[in-house]
Scaffold this motif. Structure first.
Motif, PDB file in Angstrom:
ATOM      1  N   THR A  38       0.838  -1.206   0.000  1.00 41.05           N
ATOM      2  CA  THR A  38       0.000   0.000   0.000  1.00 41.05           C
ATOM      3  C   THR A  38       0.874   1.259   0.000  1.00 41.05           C
ATOM      4  O   THR A  38       0.463   2.296  -0.522  1.00 41.05           O
ATOM      5  N   THR A  71      -5.704   3.839   2.102  1.00 44.12           N
ATOM      6  CA  THR A  71      -5.858   2.487   1.550  1.00 44.12           C
ATOM      7  C   THR A  71      -6.466   1.609   2.638  1.00 44.12           C
ATOM      8  O   THR A  71      -5.863   1.414   3.691  1.00 44.12           O
ATOM      9  N   VAL A  73      -8.023  -2.019   3.513  1.00 42.49           N
ATOM     10  CA  VAL A  73      -8.017  -3.395   3.014  1.00 42.49           C
ATOM     11  C   VAL A  73      -8.975  -4.273   3.836  1.00 42.49           C
ATOM     12  O   VAL A  73      -8.913  -4.264   5.077  1.00 42.49           O
ATOM     13  N   ASN A  74      -9.821  -5.030   3.149  1.00 40.30           N
ATOM     14  CA  ASN A  74     -10.681  -6.071   3.749  1.00 40.30           C
ATOM     15  C   ASN A  74     -11.563  -5.528   4.881  1.00 40.30           C
ATOM     16  O   ASN A  74     -12.534  -4.840   4.608  1.00 40.30           O
ATOM     17  N   ARG A  85       2.267  -3.313   4.228  1.00 35.20           N
ATOM     18  CA  ARG A  85       1.387  -4.432   3.934  1.00 35.20           C
ATOM     19  C   ARG A  85       1.384  -4.753   2.441  1.00 35.20           C
ATOM     20  O   ARG A  85       1.199  -3.872   1.599  1.00 35.20           O
ATOM     21  N   LEU A  87      -0.368  -6.555  -0.688  1.00 35.01           N
ATOM     22  CA  LEU A  87      -1.687  -7.037  -1.100  1.00 35.01           C
ATOM     23  C   LEU A  87      -1.564  -8.427  -1.711  1.00 35.01           C
ATOM     24  O   LEU A  87      -0.604  -8.725  -2.422  1.00 35.01           O
ATOM     25  N   ASP A  91      -7.825 -10.168  -1.699  1.00 35.23           N
ATOM     26  CA  ASP A  91      -8.067  -8.945  -0.917  1.00 35.23           C
ATOM     27  C   ASP A  91      -8.991  -8.007  -1.693  1.00 35.23           C
ATOM     28  O   ASP A  91      -8.980  -7.989  -2.930  1.00 35.23           O
ATOM     29  N   VAL A  93      -9.577  -3.760  -1.686  1.00 34.95           N
ATOM     30  CA  VAL A  93      -8.951  -2.550  -1.136  1.00 34.95           C
ATOM     31  C   VAL A  93      -9.676  -1.314  -1.652  1.00 34.95           C
ATOM     32  O   VAL A  93      -9.988  -1.212  -2.833  1.00 34.95           O
TER      33      VAL A  93
END
Ligand code: MF3
Ligand code: CO
Ligand code: CO
Length: 255
Positions: A38, A71, A73-74, A85, A87, A91, A93
């Motif tokens: 990210t 960003t 995520v999940n 992190r 990806l 996932d 995002v």
């Protein structure tokens, strides 16, 4: 709650800021692949905004936010901070971009699938996208803010998904977050009346599980309490005489 009316000149400035915001999202899409961090997405967006668009990434240093984009995520609902992190396939995002051009803000976010989508991911991403457009359909003179929130809430909850209540859309212009608050739930025929020249965002956050959220100790990252998947899409809109103009439409998003 007073909602400012933008002059025709200000509306043109908002159109430009909105177009640049959409351009960043169009640009970053192909980079959202398994293996990217990210932080890399943040750096690519930052450099594009600053060096190509000659604009300003509004999040950077906004109330102490450390990066140029968000960003999420999940199970991160919103305001995720880019970091190391990586990806991975499956996932989902959210990339949230806010650009300042000539003093005016454009604000938009989209969901991206990393690699192969999952059934649950596709379900929540689609619902948040369609929910956003249910709200946009209510954004016209004579309607009220509650009509927007009600349309989104009704659509999302009918699918046994939930709407986050703690965060909302907002007026936008020279100021990143100004009046009004645009709730993604509510009752029809309530709230401020809509008039041509108003500009605000609609940005529903939809959870697969319960609606409740928790703020992480970093002071920014918002997650679902039950760690269920969450998705969000955001557009900046301008109320016109006949309805509204979506200022942050993507290249592949003509409706
Ligand atoms: N872009 C977000 C919004 O839609 C706000 C991000 S604030 C930040 O309103 F500081 F986290 F960038
Ligand atoms: Co916003
Ligand atoms: Co945003």
């Amino acid at each position: 709650m007073t909602i400012s009316i933008k002059t025709p000149t200000e509306q043109d400035a908002m159109r430009l800021a909105g177009r640049l915001t959409a351009d960043v999202l169009d640009m970053i899409g192909p980079y959202v692949q398994p293996g990217v961090s990210t932080d890399e997405l943040d750096r690519i967006c930052h450099d594009f905004i600053v060096n190509v668009q000659h604009a300003i990434p509004a999040p950077l240093n906004y109330r102490g936010f450390p990066k140029s984009i968000c960003t999420s995520v999940n199970h991160v609902v919103c305001h995720g901070i880019p970091g190391d992190r990586i990806l991975k396939s499956g996932d989902i995002v959210n990339v949230d971009i806010t650009v300042i051009k000539d003093g005016f803000h454009g604000d938009s976010s989209r969901m991206f699938f990393v690699g192969k989508g999952t059934v649950q991911g596709e379900r929540v991403v689609r619902a948040s996208y369609e929910g956003l457009w249910k709200g946009i359909a209510q954004a016209k003179p004579g309607n009220q803010l509650g009509d927007i929130g009600h349309a989104i809430q009704t659509f999302v909850e009918a699918q046994d998904l939930s709407i986050v209540r703690e965060y909302c859309g907002h007026g936008i212009g020279r100021v990143f977050h100004e009046d009004p608050q645009v709730l993604h739930y509510g009752e029809p025929h309530t709230g401020a009346e809509l008039h041509p020249g108003q500009t605000f965002t609609i940005e529903p956050m939809v959870n697969i599980g319960k609606r409740h959220v928790r703020l992480l100790p970093d002071g920014w990252t918002v997650v679902t309490r039950d760690h269920s998947l969450s998705a969000q899409w955001e557009h900046t809109i301008l109320i016109t005489d006949s309805g509204c103009e979506v200022l942050t439409l993507g290249a592949n998003e003509k409706r």
